[in-house]
Design an enzyme around this catalytic site. Structure first.
Site, mmCIF file in Angstrom:
data_model
loop_
_atom_site.group_PDB
_atom_site.id
_atom_site.type_symbol
_atom_site.label_atom_id
_atom_site.label_comp_id
_atom_site.label_asym_id
_atom_site.label_seq_id
_atom_site.Cartn_x
_atom_site.Cartn_y
_atom_site.Cartn_z
ATOM 1 N N HIS A 1 -14.550 1.369 -0.084
ATOM 2 C CA HIS A 1 -13.471 0.460 0.300
ATOM 3 C C HIS A 1 -12.288 1.174 0.944
ATOM 4 C CE1 HIS A 1 -15.164 -2.624 -2.814
ATOM 5 N NE2 HIS A 1 -15.824 -2.615 -1.685
ATOM 6 N N TYR B 1 0.823 -1.223 0.000
ATOM 7 C CA TYR B 1 0.000 0.000 0.000
ATOM 8 C C TYR B 1 0.850 1.263 0.000
ATOM 9 C CZ TYR B 1 -4.227 -2.699 0.191
ATOM 10 O OH TYR B 1 -5.239 -3.562 -0.145
HETATM 11 P P1 OAD Z 1 -12.173 -4.757 -11.402
HETATM 12 O O1 OAD Z 1 -10.712 -4.854 -11.710
HETATM 13 O O2 OAD Z 1 -12.880 -5.957 -10.894
HETATM 14 O O3 OAD Z 1 -12.922 -4.341 -12.722
HETATM 15 C C1 OAD Z 1 -12.464 -3.291 -13.513
HETATM 16 C C2 OAD Z 1 -13.485 -3.068 -14.596
HETATM 17 O O4 OAD Z 1 -13.072 -1.918 -15.330
HETATM 18 C C3 OAD Z 1 -13.636 -4.208 -15.591
HETATM 19 O O5 OAD Z 1 -15.005 -4.500 -15.769
HETATM 20 C C4 OAD Z 1 -13.028 -3.643 -16.870
HETATM 21 O O6 OAD Z 1 -13.683 -4.108 -18.034
HETATM 22 C C5 OAD Z 1 -13.244 -2.167 -16.694
HETATM 23 N N1 OAD Z 1 -12.283 -1.301 -17.396
HETATM 24 C C6 OAD Z 1 -10.992 -1.512 -17.714
HETATM 25 N N2 OAD Z 1 -10.460 -0.458 -18.329
HETATM 26 C C7 OAD Z 1 -11.447 0.469 -18.405
HETATM 27 C C8 OAD Z 1 -11.530 1.797 -18.932
HETATM 28 N N3 OAD Z 1 -10.497 2.418 -19.499
HETATM 29 N N4 OAD Z 1 -12.721 2.441 -18.828
HETATM 30 C C9 OAD Z 1 -13.784 1.852 -18.231
HETATM 31 N N5 OAD Z 1 -13.762 0.624 -17.719
HETATM 32 C C10 OAD Z 1 -12.611 -0.066 -17.805
HETATM 33 O O7 OAD Z 1 -12.363 -3.502 -10.442
HETATM 34 P P2 OAD Z 1 -13.573 -3.152 -9.472
HETATM 35 O O8 OAD Z 1 -14.884 -3.492 -10.095
HETATM 36 O O9 OAD Z 1 -13.357 -1.768 -9.030
HETATM 37 O O10 OAD Z 1 -11.688 -4.150 -3.480
HETATM 38 O O11 OAD Z 1 -13.283 -4.131 -8.286
HETATM 39 C C11 OAD Z 1 -14.072 -4.069 -7.141
HETATM 40 C C12 OAD Z 1 -13.240 -4.299 -5.901
HETATM 41 O O12 OAD Z 1 -12.522 -5.530 -6.010
HETATM 42 C C13 OAD Z 1 -12.159 -3.293 -5.652
HETATM 43 O O13 OAD Z 1 -12.631 -2.146 -4.997
HETATM 44 C C14 OAD Z 1 -11.185 -4.032 -4.805
HETATM 45 C C15 OAD Z 1 -11.171 -5.326 -5.556
HETATM 46 O O14 OAD Z 1 -10.718 -6.413 -4.921
HETATM 47 C C16 OAD Z 1 -10.856 -4.055 -2.427
HETATM 48 O O15 OAD Z 1 -9.652 -3.836 -2.540
HETATM 49 C C17 OAD Z 1 -11.535 -4.254 -1.123
#
Ligand code: OAD
Length: 227
Positions: free
Chosen positions: A104, A53
């Site tokens: 988060h 981190y």
């Molecule tokens: P993810 O990594 O699961 O998903 C990222 C999403 O962003 C995917 O659906 C991609 O298709 C999309 N993506 C990638 N590039 C992009 C762009 N340029 N524009 C728009 N979308 C794009 O991330 P989160 O959904 O945020 O939790 O994950 C949720 C949680 O899981 C996080 O907050 C974290 C993780 O483990 C903790 O750390 C507690």
């Protein structure tokens, strides 16, 4: 004034140079997510977690908001806007959004490991083994890890229930309880999903998919909404 609620995830910050979680073969900056983002990982090896981190905090401090964060901030000209973000960076704030709920946690804060209400603003400074809170326990990142409660959920759910329009930007919608916020959105309120990949919003009538990256998809949508 109509209310817009934005739910953002790692994808909104991808074009600012911050890695998403699930686009890199299951590893987050070279680490198994459960090693660095779970309460078990912290108990097993706190120095690895602190180091991880510390690096993310430095990286986020140097990152700049992109067109998507800036467009979301511009919505405040005409709408009551609440941003609910799963991201631990502060790019929404840097872009000018004034109401941001961090589901988060936040990289630029540290907290006590025995009292979660003892939170300290540390900006881009590092946390090391031996750094103590006011009650004498080890400081830890102010991050909600897997295996922990999500204290901001109740507020985020209440905000979602008041949305006239809901924007979902750059999230895979696979992590709960965050993804469950969509269930609170009133049935008559449209949900816009901006993501280059198809993500699924279950059992909804009015979902509008914008299959673009966040910067392009969000700025075009916001332009339409403001005009
Ligand atoms: P993810 O990594 O699961 O998903 C990222 C999403 O962003 C995917 O659906 C991609 O298709 C999309 N993506 C990638 N590039 C992009 C762009 N340029 N524009 C728009 N979308 C794009 O991330 P989160 O959904 O945020 O939790 O994950 C949720 C949680 O899981 C996080 O907050 C974290 C993780 O483990 C903790 O750390 C507690």
């Amino acid at each position: 004034m109509k209310k817009i609620v934005v739910l953002s995830g790692a994808g909104i910050s991808a074009e600012s140079g911050l890695a998403t979680f699930r686009d890199s073969g299951g590893l987050w900056e070279g680490h198994d997510v459960m090693e660095v983002a779970s309460i078990e990982g912290w108990r097993r090896n706190p120095s690895v977690v602190l180091d991880f981190y510390n690096k993310r905090r430095k990286q986020a401090a140097q990152a700049q908001p992109n067109e998507a964060h800036l467009a979301v901030a511009r919505l405040e000209k005409k709408f009551d806007v609440v941003v609910i973000t799963q991201n631990v960076d502060n790019l929404h704030e840097k872009a000018g959004s004034t109401k941001v709920i961090h589901l988060h946690g936040e990289l630029n804060k540290a907290r006590s490991s025995i009292d979660e209400s003892l939170i300290y603003d540390i900006k881009d400074r590092e946390i090391h083994i031996g750094d103590k809170c006011g009650k004498g326990s080890q400081l830890r990142p102010h991050i909600v890890w897997f295996g922990e409660m999500v204290p901001m959920m109740e507020i985020a759910a209440a905000e979602s229930a008041e949305a006239d329009i809901y924007l979902v930007i750059g999230t895979s919608l696979v992590v709960y309880p965050a993804a469950g916020l969509l269930d609170y959105v009133p049935v008559d309120s449209p949900i816009y999903v901006i993501n280059p990949e198809r993500t699924q919003v279950p059992a909804r009538r009015d979902v509008r998919y914008i299959t673009e990256k966040a910067a392009k998809g969000t700025s075009e949508l916001v332009e339409q909404m403001l005009n």
